[in-house]
Write an enzyme that holds these catalytic residues in place. Sequence first.
Site, PDB file in Angstrom:
ATOM      1  N   ASN A   1       0.858  -1.197   0.000  1.00 34.07           N
ATOM      2  CA  ASN A   1       0.000   0.000   0.000  1.00 34.07           C
ATOM      3  C   ASN A   1       0.891   1.243   0.000  1.00 34.07           C
ATOM      4  OD1 ASN A   1       0.583   0.704   2.872  1.00 34.07           O
ATOM      5  ND2 ASN A   1      -0.342  -1.301   3.176  1.00 34.07           N
TER       6      ASN A   1
ATOM      7  N   PRO B   1      -3.563 -12.279   8.216  1.00 33.26           N
ATOM      8  CA  PRO B   1      -4.090 -12.377   9.583  1.00 33.26           C
ATOM      9  C   PRO B   1      -4.287 -10.993  10.175  1.00 33.26           C
ATOM     10  CG  PRO B   1      -1.779 -13.040   9.502  1.00 33.26           C
ATOM     11  CD  PRO B   1      -2.228 -12.863   8.079  1.00 33.26           C
ATOM     12  N   ASP B   2      -5.324 -10.843  10.993  1.00 31.18           N
ATOM     13  CA  ASP B   2      -5.526  -9.581  11.705  1.00 31.18           C
ATOM     14  C   ASP B   2      -4.515  -9.590  12.856  1.00 31.18           C
ATOM     15  OD1 ASP B   2      -6.312  -7.405  13.132  1.00 31.18           O
ATOM     16  OD2 ASP B   2      -8.287  -8.171  13.678  1.00 31.18           O
TER      17      ASP B   2
ATOM     18  N   PHE C   1      -4.905   2.229  14.628  1.00 32.50           N
ATOM     19  CA  PHE C   1      -5.108   3.317  13.672  1.00 32.50           C
ATOM     20  C   PHE C   1      -6.098   2.814  12.632  1.00 32.50           C
ATOM     21  CE2 PHE C   1      -1.867   6.539  14.634  1.00 32.50           C
ATOM     22  CZ  PHE C   1      -1.240   5.873  15.686  1.00 32.50           C
TER      23      PHE C   1
ATOM     24  N   LYS D   1     -11.123  -5.035  18.142  1.00 32.85           N
ATOM     25  CA  LYS D   1      -9.699  -5.363  18.342  1.00 32.85           C
ATOM     26  C   LYS D   1      -9.280  -5.171  19.799  1.00 32.85           C
ATOM     27  CE  LYS D   1      -8.711  -4.212  13.537  1.00 32.85           C
ATOM     28  NZ  LYS D   1      -7.738  -4.840  12.656  1.00 32.85           N
TER      29      LYS D   1
HETATM   30  N1  CTP Z   1      -4.290  -4.199  11.367  1.00 27.26           N
HETATM   31  C1  CTP Z   1      -3.851  -5.411  11.810  1.00 27.26           C
HETATM   32  N2  CTP Z   1      -3.820  -6.480  10.977  1.00 27.26           N
HETATM   33  C2  CTP Z   1      -4.262  -6.373   9.714  1.00 27.26           C
HETATM   34  C3  CTP Z   1      -4.756  -5.149   9.235  1.00 27.26           C
HETATM   35  C4  CTP Z   1      -4.742  -4.058  10.097  1.00 27.26           C
HETATM   36  O1  CTP Z   1      -3.459  -5.523  12.972  1.00 27.26           O
HETATM   37  N3  CTP Z   1      -4.226  -7.434   8.924  1.00 27.26           N
HETATM   38  C5  CTP Z   1      -4.283  -3.071  12.292  1.00 27.26           C
HETATM   39  C6  CTP Z   1      -3.694  -1.796  11.715  1.00 27.26           C
HETATM   40  O2  CTP Z   1      -2.299  -1.679  11.986  1.00 27.26           O
HETATM   41  C7  CTP Z   1      -4.490  -0.716  12.414  1.00 27.26           C
HETATM   42  C8  CTP Z   1      -5.827  -1.365  12.699  1.00 27.26           C
HETATM   43  O3  CTP Z   1      -5.608  -2.769  12.599  1.00 27.26           O
HETATM   44  O4  CTP Z   1      -3.918  -0.313  13.635  1.00 27.26           O
HETATM   45  C9  CTP Z   1      -6.925  -0.985  11.729  1.00 27.26           C
HETATM   46  O5  CTP Z   1      -6.469  -1.148  10.411  1.00 27.26           O
HETATM   47  P1  CTP Z   1      -7.376  -0.823   9.134  1.00 27.26           P
HETATM   48  O6  CTP Z   1      -6.593  -1.167   7.900  1.00 27.26           O
HETATM   49  O7  CTP Z   1      -7.971   0.536   9.231  1.00 27.26           O
HETATM   50  O8  CTP Z   1      -8.580  -1.822   9.327  1.00 27.26           O
HETATM   51  P2  CTP Z   1      -8.682  -3.358   9.088  1.00 27.26           P
HETATM   52  O9  CTP Z   1      -8.675  -4.048  10.404  1.00 27.26           O
HETATM   53  O10 CTP Z   1      -7.650  -3.785   8.110  1.00 27.26           O
HETATM   54  O11 CTP Z   1     -10.120  -3.474   8.470  1.00 27.26           O
HETATM   55  P3  CTP Z   1     -10.587  -3.037   6.976  1.00 27.26           P
HETATM   56  O12 CTP Z   1      -9.420  -3.265   6.065  1.00 27.26           O
HETATM   57  O13 CTP Z   1     -11.720  -3.935   6.709  1.00 27.26           O
HETATM   58  O14 CTP Z   1     -10.983  -1.593   7.078  1.00 27.26           O
END
Ligand code: CTP
Length: 393
Positions: free
Chosen positions: A206, A299-300, A315, A334
């Site tokens: 990104n 993975p989240d 963020f 989260k």
């Molecule tokens: N984040 C994470 N793991 C991921 C994606 C994001 O831990 N795979 C964390 C980011 O570092 C940030 C937060 O989750 O602090 C929110 O990230 P964001 O990209 O806004 O949201 P997503 O959880 O990715 O959800 P979406 O893409 O559906 O908006």
Amino acid sequence: MNERLLLGVSGSIAAYKAPLILRKLTEQGFSVPVVLTRAASRFIGRVTFESLTKEGVYDNLWARRQALSHISLLDGTRLVLVAPATANIIAKAASGIADDLLSSILLAADPGKVLFAPAMNQGMWENPATQENVNRLKKRGANFVEPGFGKLACGVTGEGRLAEPDEIALAAERLARAHPVLADKRIVVTAGRTEEEIDPVRVITNRSSGRMGTELAKAFARRGAEVTLVAGEISVPLPCGVNVIRVRSAIEMLAELTAILPSTDALLMAAAIADYTPVQSASSKLKDKDLSIKITRTPDVLGALPDSSAVLIGFSVETEPDWTKTASEKLSAKNLDAIVANPATVIGGEQTEAEIIFTSGKRMRCTSVAKEVLATKLVEVVAELLADKEPHA
Ligand code: CTP
């Protein structure tokens, strides 16, 4: 009013770097009177310092105008920085000799509020006399920015080289501006963009520059915290004075954070993790004319971290006109202490726009601020959250 920090310069060839240190300290917002030893003024003239500080340059214990300056200069001074510090001024300070202005100041100062940045030839540095003097001063609470290894003025390569001006200015600021809650707290900041491999030469990623994360790392380090920056790819320089762990993918980020989380007081997840990864990455460069790649979510990372007592800040970036809308959902999903919502337009820029949302429902809006300014605000936010978690006496 600016905080006051006194810069003492003693007579080493490295004295030519003292004006750079002075400039950095004034840029950091300190008022800096300068004290030169006689030997220092042989290496570099007082006019150079006079043009860089409004607080005056002092070099004579006996001048009528400067009478008792060894006491008055310490009034309201947060730190005495001696840079460069010769073996001679270190020996005088260790023995309590006060035969000129700088050594008199060092005798009158609280040892815990003195920072020495030594610079000398390797033989002088390694001499047991110098090492014993350094250890005596350390035992009394004095602070040191250790000299580095490198080419010395005498032509040999060895230890004794003055630390870099950036490193010295940061060490001074960490002591002079140590935060009552954050000093020595272990803060982890993630920054930049992760990458997911399509083949050996192509990635899914990104546009994140890593600026917000690096500004956060700098802002916490300046207040005396022990900072670890876990960085993916970034387009800005890495900050000095912080531990850096480099990662590429979301999986690597998760592994590193899982390992350090148990010893972390606060985690700020400013990294933009690539949300998608190919189900399978190719082992050699893809050459197909038309190509479909099956991709899946990474993975989240925040969601997969083990339970911990650390303060967690997330963020959220959205492209919708109401870019704060989904942030509260991410905050509770989260399990975060706060989330910083940003519009996608701030990615890569120096300025930002943000709303900080807390679990209590409280919100703080920051409109058109430099990322550096938002970082300073978040330092205070984290300090308050940490103070709330600390058991009260
Ligand atoms: N984040 C994470 N793991 C991921 C994606 C994001 O831990 N795979 C964390 C980011 O570092 C940030 C937060 O989750 O602090 C929110 O990230 P964001 O990209 O806004 O949201 P997503 O959880 O990715 O959800 P979406 O893409 O559906 O908006």
